[in-house]
Every structure is written in structure tokens, then in C-alpha cells.
Design an enzyme around this catalytic site. Structure first.
Site, PDB file in Angstrom:
ATOM      1  N   ASN A 150       0.877  -1.176   0.000  1.00  0.00           N
ATOM      2  CA  ASN A 150       0.000   0.000   0.000  1.00  0.00           C
ATOM      3  C   ASN A 150       0.914   1.226   0.000  1.00  0.00           C
ATOM      4  OD1 ASN A 150      -1.829   2.035   0.448  1.00  0.00           O
ATOM      5  ND2 ASN A 150      -2.188   1.519   2.606  1.00  0.00           N
ATOM      6  N   TRP A 151       1.028   1.835  -1.181  1.00  0.00           N
ATOM      7  CA  TRP A 151       1.952   2.978  -1.298  1.00  0.00           C
ATOM      8  C   TRP A 151       1.426   4.209  -0.566  1.00  0.00           C
ATOM      9  CZ3 TRP A 151       3.876   3.330  -7.113  1.00  0.00           C
ATOM     10  CH2 TRP A 151       4.623   2.189  -7.411  1.00  0.00           C
TER      11      TRP A 151
ATOM     12  N   HIS B 189      -9.492   1.000   4.885  1.00  0.00           N
ATOM     13  CA  HIS B 189      -8.210   1.238   5.572  1.00  0.00           C
ATOM     14  C   HIS B 189      -8.462   2.200   6.732  1.00  0.00           C
ATOM     15  CE1 HIS B 189      -4.120   2.534   6.387  1.00  0.00           C
ATOM     16  NE2 HIS B 189      -3.715   1.456   5.740  1.00  0.00           N
TER      17      HIS B 189
ATOM     18  N   GLY C 110       2.659  -1.206   4.280  1.00  0.00           N
ATOM     19  CA  GLY C 110       2.675   0.217   3.970  1.00  0.00           C
ATOM     20  C   GLY C 110       4.083   0.708   3.690  1.00  0.00           C
ATOM     21  N   GLY C 111       4.703   1.327   4.678  1.00  0.00           N
ATOM     22  CA  GLY C 111       6.011   1.964   4.511  1.00  0.00           C
ATOM     23  C   GLY C 111       7.052   1.084   3.826  1.00  0.00           C
TER      24      GLY C 111
ATOM     25  N   GLU D  85      -5.507  -5.055  10.552  1.00  0.00           N
ATOM     26  CA  GLU D  85      -4.487  -4.017  10.755  1.00  0.00           C
ATOM     27  C   GLU D  85      -4.785  -3.258  12.039  1.00  0.00           C
ATOM     28  OE1 GLU D  85      -2.471  -2.875   6.812  1.00  0.00           O
ATOM     29  OE2 GLU D  85      -4.164  -1.557   7.090  1.00  0.00           O
TER      30      GLU D  85
ATOM     31  N   SER E  56       3.322  -2.207  10.381  1.00  0.00           N
ATOM     32  CA  SER E  56       4.770  -2.198  10.601  1.00  0.00           C
ATOM     33  C   SER E  56       5.427  -3.543  10.302  1.00  0.00           C
ATOM     34  CB  SER E  56       5.087  -1.730  12.026  1.00  0.00           C
ATOM     35  OG  SER E  56       4.634  -0.391  12.208  1.00  0.00           O
TER      36      SER E  56
END
Ligand code: PEP
Length: 244
Positions: free
Chosen positions: A9-10, A95, A229-230, A166, A208
Site C-alpha cells: 500500500n503505497w 483502511h 505500507g512503509g 491491521e 509495521s
């Protein structure tokens, strides 16, 4: 189908040049294997770029949201039919950042999941509790309430979903749920999905996830992969997670 799946997920990151580099590194680094899929969910304006870069590769792509409406006077919205035109296989719905900053309610999330599935796009429905909810002991009731809203909306189509757990307190914080905490919630979700005739849905963990913790998370019985994500913005890290 309970396949192994890792989805990037950018979020609202990227640019044409940076995307080209990232997509290039992903396609040169990833060799698809049976029963294991990798996808990236990019911002809407970059769907065409993702389609062009990934169409001939084993990597799928998708969007980070979708409208619950089919067409019409909904300024700023993007319909599922539009996503289909850009070859999207996935759309994230619910989300926690959409729920928190844009007011997506359980009902809206359910309607978005329904719209995606009706267009032939796999909805990745996110559920998760806040830190306050976890500390109040309401994790199970929160995630089941969120999941039930999606199940009600999609009815018999539930087996076509992907569900992502999440925990909000683990997203972008560097604080990951332990494999035990994640598995406990996944088992609860799996039970509910089974009762809805959708026990084979892939259940992803997100929050994370990094190359160094992915393996122990993904080894748990009810964790079929991750929503990343990151760490999805760095090809080597994302590929290492996908290999885990
Ligand atoms: C996410 O955005 O879905 C997510 C899990 O973010 P991160 O991996 O950065 O915590």
C-alpha cells in the site's frame, strides 16, 4: 481461495520517476511462485503507469479505495468500473486512514467492498482496533463489527474477499503486533468467515511489517500474508517480505 498474498500500500506517496524506479526494481527482482501472489496498490493517477509496467509480469496492481457509487455526481470519486479499465485486480477498502480521516463508516466500507466485487475486483477489506479499544478489551467486538458490516453487504460473494487485520496502533508506528496477538485476532476472524461460508478467504496482517518480522508473522496458522505500507516503498524490503 486461501492463497498466500503480499500487497503493498503505497499510500499517498510516489511520483512518475520514483515509481518507474520502484516498479522496475520490483519486476526485475520478483519471480512469481505457485500459490503466492504479490500486488501493489498505488494512488489513482499512477494506475496507468503500474498497468504499463506490470502487465507482462507476475505482479498485480490495484487501488487504495473505490467509490461505493457506480457513476454520477460524486466529485472526486473513482468507480470500480474505472478501476477495471486500468486492469486493477485489487481495491483496498476500509483502511483505518480512510475511516479516521475521511469518515468511512462500516456501512460505507461494506458498500465499497460490494461495488468492487460486483465489478470483478477483489476487495481487500481492512479491520482493526485502536490502542484505546485494545486497552479497553474490545478488540474482538470491534473487528467482528467491522467484518460483519462487510459480510452483510457482500452476502454470498464473501468467498471472493481478502480481509486484512491491521491494528491501528501498529500502522506506521514501528510497533508490530506480536505473532501471538495477530494470530489470536486472525483465528477469531477466520471463525466468523467460516460461519459465513468464506473460510478460505486470505487473511492478511498489516502494521509495521518489515523483512525482519515478516517470517514469524506469516508462519502463524491463520496469517496468509501481509498488507505492507512503509516497507512497500523500498523494493528490496518489499521483495524480502514477499519471499518470507
Ligand atoms: C498500511 O498502511 O496498511 C500499513 C500496514 O502501514 P505500515 O506497514 O507502514 O505500518
Amino acid at each position: 481461495m486461501r492463497g498466500k498474498l503480499v500487497v503493498g500500500n503505497w499510500k499517498m506517496n510516489g511520483g512518475l520517476a520514483a515509481n518507474a524506479a520502484l516498479l522496475g526494481e520490483l519486476t526485475s527482482g520478483w519471480i512469481g511462485t505457485q500459490g503466492r501472489e504479490v500486488a501493489v496498490c498505488v494512488p489513482y493517477p499512477y494506475l496507468m503507469q503500474a498497468q504499463a509496467a506490470l502487465a507482462a509480469t507476475p505482479i498485480a496492481w490495484g487501488a487504495q479505495d473505490v467509490s461505493e457509487h457506480a457513476a454520477g455526481a460524486y466529485t472526486g470519486e473513482v468507480s470500480a468500473a474505472m478501476l477495471v479499465e486500468f486492469g486493477c485486480r485489487y481495491a483496498i477498502v476500509g483502511h483505518s486512514e480512510r475511516r479516521q480521516h475521511f469518515g468511512d463508516t462500516d456501512e460505507v466500507v461494506g458498500a465499497k467492498a460490494r461495488a468492487a466485487l460486483a465489478a470483478g475486483i477483489t476487495a481487500i477489506a481492512c479491520v482493526g482496533e485502536t490502542l484505546a479499544e485494545r486497552e479497553a478489551g474490545t478488540t474482538e467486538s470491534v473487528v467482528l463489527r467491522q467484518l460483519d458490516a462487510v459480510l452483510r453487504a457482500v452476502a454470498g460473494e464473501a468467498p471472493k474477499l481478502v480481509v486484512a487485520y491491521e491494528p491501528v496502533w501498529a500502522i506506521g508506528t514501528g510497533r508490530t503486533a506480536t505473532p501471538e496477538q495477530a494470530q489470536e485476532v486472525h483465528a477469531t476472524l477466520r471463525q466468523r468467515l467460516r460461519a459465513a461460508g468464506a473460510g478460505t478467504v486470505s487473511l492478511l496482517y498489516g502494521g509495521s511489517v518489515k523483512a525482519d518480522n515478516a517470517k514469524t508473522l506469516f508462519a502463524r496458522e491463520d496469517i496468509d500474508g501481509g498488507l505492507i505500507g512503509g516497507a512497500s516503498l523500498k523494493a528490496s524490503e518489499f521483495l524480502a517480505i514477499a519471499r518470507a
